[in-house]
Design an enzyme around this catalytic site. Structure first.
Site, PDB file in Angstrom:
ATOM      1  N   ARG A  66       0.807  -1.227   0.000  1.00 57.41           N
ATOM      2  CA  ARG A  66       0.000   0.000   0.000  1.00 57.41           C
ATOM      3  C   ARG A  66       0.839   1.275   0.000  1.00 57.41           C
ATOM      4  O   ARG A  66       0.375   2.313  -0.469  1.00 57.41           O
ATOM      5  CB  ARG A  66      -0.964  -0.012   1.194  1.00 57.41           C
ATOM      6  CG  ARG A  66      -2.023  -1.100   1.084  1.00 57.41           C
ATOM      7  CD  ARG A  66      -3.155  -0.872   2.044  1.00 57.41           C
ATOM      8  NE  ARG A  66      -4.190  -1.886   1.907  1.00 57.41           N
ATOM      9  CZ  ARG A  66      -5.332  -1.891   2.580  1.00 57.41           C
ATOM     10  NH1 ARG A  66      -5.588  -0.908   3.454  1.00 57.41           N
ATOM     11  NH2 ARG A  66      -6.219  -2.840   2.410  1.00 57.41           N
ATOM     12  N   ASP A  72     -12.884  12.083  11.337  1.00 62.88           N
ATOM     13  CA  ASP A  72     -11.993  11.045  10.830  1.00 62.88           C
ATOM     14  C   ASP A  72     -10.583  11.611  10.748  1.00 62.88           C
ATOM     15  O   ASP A  72     -10.396  12.831  10.653  1.00 62.88           O
ATOM     16  CB  ASP A  72     -12.446  10.549   9.454  1.00 62.88           C
ATOM     17  CG  ASP A  72     -11.949   9.136   9.171  1.00 62.88           C
ATOM     18  OD1 ASP A  72     -12.704   8.173   9.391  1.00 62.88           O
ATOM     19  OD2 ASP A  72     -10.786   8.989   8.739  1.00 62.88           O
TER      20      ASP A  72
END
Length: 283
Positions: A40, A149
């Site tokens: 990733r 978030d």
């Protein structure tokens, strides 16, 4: 540097990167996740023209843009897929049992604050707002469903309030469509729902950021603490305890619990689910 020839992440690079990410975000990665980080984060090496993950670690420590980059790293390492009306048993308990109790408890102040901590792309926040509006219990009240978030990219999606068909993948979610305006294959949250919500960028382990959050009646933190180790969970749950008013509710994901984390909450057995509640102070 093509991704096909991206360098492998050495054990030492893995250790340094996961320690740095943990210190910033509380995200905990076990030894078995080295390939996940390698896969990733490899595009970030290509983006910055770096030769290996050691150079990327130095970039995250010393480059002037390191704070923005570590936020991007956290985003790409966490799974953000979600959808409307996720975990229906818990939401049924919320709408049929918790909301009527809150309407009674807060009838004097006529004010209700709900925090979705780790809200991702906003489906949970809008689901909660729709349930509040449909309950008919809070006409004329001061209402706010606040979503936070650590990832700015998902917050941009949440603020836009525009979703594709996969966000309505369950029968319960499909029943919410009348709170949206269809434009082709995209569904836009209607303004009467949008007025009930707000979003903000917060790191749950950043005490200065947490100072911006006021007292709340309910906290949803579902499928977030699975990324944390016990020490980080304890820190986050202490924050939740401090932010909840007495008698306030904490709703976690079904794979999460407060076992071995804290004894500061009581378990409330509802008809449809189990939730946590901050105890009332003794008289």
């Amino acid at each position: 540097m093509p991704l096909a020839t991206a360098p492998a992440m050495t054990p030492e690079e893995f250790r340094l990167l996961r320690e740095l990410i943990y210190a910033h975000s509380g995200l905990s990665f076990g030894d078995e996740t080295r390939y996940l980080l390698e896969r990733r984060l490899a595009p970030r090496l290509q983006y910055h023209g770096l030769d290996d993950f050691g150079a990327y670690h130095r970039f995250l420590r010393f480059d002037p843009s390191r704070r923005a980059e570590i936020e991007i790293a956290v985003e790409v390492l966490t799974t953000n897929e979600t959808y409307f009306y996720r975990e229906p048993h818990q939401l049924r308990a919320f709408s049929e049992e918790i909301l009527p109790a809150l309407a009674q408890e807060n009838r004097g102040a006529r004010r209700l604050r709900i925090w979705s901590a780790g809200c991702s792309t906003g489906e949970e926040v809008y689901t909660i707002a729709i349930l509040l509006a449909r309950s008919g219990l809070f006409e004329g009240w001061d209402l706010d469903v606040f979503g936070s978030d650590i990832a700015r990219r998902v917050l941009a999606v949440a603020r836009a309030g525009v979703y594709g068909p996969r966000a309505f993948r369950t029968p319960e979610a499909d029943a919410l469509r009348d709170s949206f305006r269809a434009e082709g294959e995209r569904w836009h949250v209607k303004e009467d729902v949008r007025r009930l919500v707000s979003f903000g960028h917060l790191n749950l382990l950043d005490d200065s950021m947490m100072g911006l959050v006021g007292a709340v009646d309910v906290i949803f933190c579902r499928n977030v603490m699975i990324y944390f180790d016990v020490a980080a969970r304890k820190r986050v749950v202490r924050t939740f305890r401090d932010k909840l008013r007495e008698g306030g509710y904490l709703l976690l994901g079904h794979s999460e619990s407060l076992l071995n984390v804290t004894a500061d909450f009581e378990i409330l057995h509802l008809r449809h689910d189990l939730v946590y509640r901050k105890p009332l102070a003794l008289p």
